[in-house]
Motif scaffolding. Structure first.
Motif, mmCIF file in Angstrom:
data_model
loop_
_atom_site.group_PDB
_atom_site.id
_atom_site.type_symbol
_atom_site.label_atom_id
_atom_site.label_comp_id
_atom_site.label_asym_id
_atom_site.label_seq_id
_atom_site.Cartn_x
_atom_site.Cartn_y
_atom_site.Cartn_z
ATOM 1 N N ALA A 140 0.824 -1.212 0.000
ATOM 2 C CA ALA A 140 0.000 0.000 0.000
ATOM 3 C C ALA A 140 0.858 1.262 0.000
ATOM 4 N N LEU A 141 1.890 1.271 -0.815
ATOM 5 C CA LEU A 141 2.733 2.460 -0.901
ATOM 6 C C LEU A 141 1.999 3.611 -1.579
ATOM 7 N N THR A 142 0.962 3.296 -2.338
ATOM 8 C CA THR A 142 -0.043 4.273 -2.735
ATOM 9 C C THR A 142 -1.385 3.750 -2.247
ATOM 10 N N PRO A 143 -2.390 4.601 -2.111
ATOM 11 C CA PRO A 143 -3.661 4.144 -1.538
ATOM 12 C C PRO A 143 -4.295 3.044 -2.394
ATOM 13 N N PRO A 144 -4.743 1.961 -1.771
ATOM 14 C CA PRO A 144 -5.365 0.873 -2.535
ATOM 15 C C PRO A 144 -6.578 1.349 -3.322
ATOM 16 N N MET A 145 -6.745 0.764 -4.495
ATOM 17 C CA MET A 145 -7.889 1.050 -5.354
ATOM 18 C C MET A 145 -8.547 -0.265 -5.742
ATOM 19 N N GLY A 146 -9.867 -0.278 -5.768
ATOM 20 C CA GLY A 146 -10.545 -1.511 -6.136
ATOM 21 C C GLY A 146 -12.032 -1.463 -5.873
ATOM 22 N N TRP A 147 -12.564 -2.579 -5.396
ATOM 23 C CA TRP A 147 -14.004 -2.766 -5.185
ATOM 24 C C TRP A 147 -14.204 -3.569 -3.908
ATOM 25 N N MET A 148 -15.251 -3.201 -3.160
ATOM 26 C CA MET A 148 -15.586 -3.894 -1.910
ATOM 27 C C MET A 148 -17.086 -4.129 -1.866
ATOM 28 N N HIS A 195 -0.476 9.913 8.016
ATOM 29 C CA HIS A 195 -0.993 9.548 6.696
ATOM 30 C C HIS A 195 0.121 9.651 5.663
ATOM 31 N N GLY A 196 0.325 8.602 4.881
ATOM 32 C CA GLY A 196 1.360 8.620 3.855
ATOM 33 C C GLY A 196 1.600 7.224 3.322
ATOM 34 N N MET A 243 3.156 9.334 -5.338
ATOM 35 C CA MET A 243 4.017 8.565 -4.434
ATOM 36 C C MET A 243 4.342 9.305 -3.132
ATOM 37 N N LEU A 244 4.222 10.623 -3.098
ATOM 38 C CA LEU A 244 4.462 11.341 -1.843
ATOM 39 C C LEU A 244 3.343 11.082 -0.843
ATOM 40 N N GLY A 245 2.137 10.881 -1.319
ATOM 41 C CA GLY A 245 1.016 10.519 -0.451
ATOM 42 C C GLY A 245 0.621 11.576 0.546
ATOM 43 N N VAL A 246 0.752 12.843 0.179
ATOM 44 C CA VAL A 246 0.408 13.923 1.108
ATOM 45 C C VAL A 246 -1.105 14.108 1.147
ATOM 46 N N MET A 247 -1.644 14.178 2.329
ATOM 47 C CA MET A 247 -3.063 14.456 2.520
ATOM 48 C C MET A 247 -3.309 15.949 2.321
ATOM 49 N N ALA A 248 -4.192 16.302 1.383
ATOM 50 C CA ALA A 248 -4.446 17.714 1.088
ATOM 51 C C ALA A 248 -4.882 18.467 2.345
ATOM 52 N N TRP A 281 -8.941 22.814 -0.966
ATOM 53 C CA TRP A 281 -8.028 21.740 -0.588
ATOM 54 C C TRP A 281 -6.756 21.899 -1.415
ATOM 55 N N VAL A 282 -5.601 21.909 -0.737
ATOM 56 C CA VAL A 282 -4.310 22.148 -1.399
ATOM 57 C C VAL A 282 -3.404 20.957 -1.165
ATOM 58 N N LYS A 283 -2.857 20.432 -2.250
ATOM 59 C CA LYS A 283 -2.052 19.211 -2.164
ATOM 60 C C LYS A 283 -0.762 19.368 -2.975
ATOM 61 N N PRO A 284 0.411 19.328 -2.320
ATOM 62 C CA PRO A 284 1.678 19.269 -3.058
ATOM 63 C C PRO A 284 1.972 17.838 -3.496
ATOM 64 N N HIS A 285 2.526 17.675 -4.685
ATOM 65 C CA HIS A 285 2.798 16.327 -5.184
ATOM 66 C C HIS A 285 3.846 16.370 -6.282
ATOM 67 N N LEU A 286 4.160 15.217 -6.798
ATOM 68 C CA LEU A 286 5.076 15.089 -7.919
ATOM 69 C C LEU A 286 4.328 15.416 -9.217
#
Length: 413
Positions: free
Chosen positions: A28-36, A249-250, A315-320, A332-337
């Motif tokens: 989970a180095l990036t947030p999981p994506m899928g279906w539940m 969070h990250g 990949m930085l995973g910063v929470m906005a 909502w402000v989010k720094p990222h790559l």
């Protein structure tokens, strides 16, 4: 009535999360994506009475086929997760959990193999109490046996609930089960509900240090229900709790605001944009819960907008960080790559209007940590178009329709 506001604010520095001791299992180095299954199908065991809400093998395999055939896999959706009500009501003579023999006749290993053969990943559910929330067998006193079963079945993701658990058992049970999962030898994303039950059942303030140390992700607010007002409450909660939860969070450790409710017919297009945009700005897990055949053409377009997905999968995973501009408008402000020269971040700005009237908002990016002296190129993420370039001395104005969001990404020049 049109409401106008021009912002001229002193410089606010974006502070990245402080260092904490975290679970390091490489997952989970990036947030999981899928279906539940839960949000839409819930405890779908009455298949004869309600076949359209039946939680069974055919449903799970059909989701795998949809991900594989319709572009979801390429967009990053990979986990297919069975929630509560999947088992028989009794364990077998060896103390092992038994999949419902009628609804899952080929067993969980068969389903896992089917999913894995399509390059996807398989998730399941348990509870650290003696029974699950819907009174199926839980894992208490069977942590070692259940961990081994999940590993043998090929589980890649385990959601662990906390119904009917005393406070002290929450604080020890999640750790003990996590240790048994590690011993079982198969890496699994470990999704906990630990802080939710501490805060809302036992009325205590969660200590996120051990939670982040032992879990890959965690639920810390109420279940989403299939209404727009419920989503607004969730978004407001994460805005109010930002200072408390963002430091933990990250990559590898995520706050989880619960499922995406596309494909349920309860959201219009504006509300759908808000729902997905805010979750991606939070770097939240993106887990659909719906009949995949009922996702609209527009919802599918949003879900497969790679410029939009890239914000949440950064990949930085910063929470906005949220800034309240007006009573019903949040920035909502989010720094990222990508970065320029390893110094200047790209930034995404999401202006979210929860009012039933449009708002005209002026944003001065320098006030929110934007600092590239050569300026930025501005992209409208929903339109997939570049608008213009701006300097640090410039502002930009946006008209945000009722219950909608304007989302721009700024790339350093």
């Amino acid at each position: 009535m049109l409401c106008t506001q021009t912002l001229r604010i002193v410089l606010v520095v974006i502070i990245l999360p402080k260092s904490v001791i975290l679970l390091k299992n490489g997952l989970a180095l990036t947030p999981p994506m899928g279906w539940m299954s839960w949000g839409y199908y819930m405890c779908g065991v009455k298949c004869d009475e309600n076949p359209d809400k039946c939680l069974n093998e055919n449903l799970i395999l059909s989701v795998a086929d949809t991900f594989y055939n319709e572009g979801y896999q390429e967009a990053g959706y990979e986990y297919i997760i069975i929630d509560d009500c999947w088992s028989e009501k009794e364990r077998d003579l060896d103390g092992r959990l038994v999949p419902d023999k009628k609804r899952f006749p080929n067993g969980m290993k068969y389903i896992a193999d089917y999913i894995h053969n399509r390059g996807l990943k398989f998730g399941m559910y348990t509870n650290i109490a003696a029974v699950t929330c819907m009174h199926y067998p839980g894992s208490k006193d069977y942590f070692d046996i259940d961990a081994q079963s999940f590993a043998e079945w090929g589980v890649d993701y385990l959601k662990v609930d906390g119904c009917f658990v005393k406070e002290n058992d929450l604080n020890t049970g999640y750790i003990e089960l996590g240790q048994e999962l590690k011993k079982a030898g198969r890496p699994m994303v470990y999704s906990c509900s630990w802080p939710y039950y501490i805060q809302y059942i036992h009325n205590k303030k969660p200590d996120y240090s051990p939670i982040a140390k032992h879990c890959n992700m965690w639920r810390n607010y109420h279940d989403v229900v299939l209404t727009w007002p419920a989503l607004k409450v969730i978004m407001k909660h994460y805005q109010n709790e930002y200072d408390t939860i963002s430091p933990y969070h990250g990559p590898g450790h995520w706050n989880d605001p619960d499922m995406i409710i596309f494909g349920t017919g309860v959201l219009n297009e504006n509300q759908s944009r808000v729902h997905l945009a805010v979750y991606l700005m939070l770097s939240a897990p993106i887990l659909l819960s719906c009949d995949m055949n009922k996702i609209t053409r527009y919802e599918k377009k949003l879900l497969q907008n790679l410029d939009l997905i890239a914000i949440g999968q950064d990949m930085l995973g910063v929470m906005a960080k949220p800034y309240q501009l007006e009573q019903s408008v949040t920035l909502w402000v989010k720094p990222h790559l990508p970065k320029k020269g390893d110094i200047f971040h790209s930034f995404s700005f999401a202006v979210v209007n929860l009012d039933d009237q449009q708002h005209l908002i002026s944003i001065f990016p320098l006030a929110y940590g934007v600092n590239s002296t050569d300026g930025y190129s501005v992209m409208d993420v929903f339109a997939n178009t570049f608008k213009n370039n701006i300097t640090l001395k410039e502002s930009f104005e946006v008209v945000v329709p009722p219950e909608d969001v304007i989302l721009y990404t700024l790339f350093p020049l």
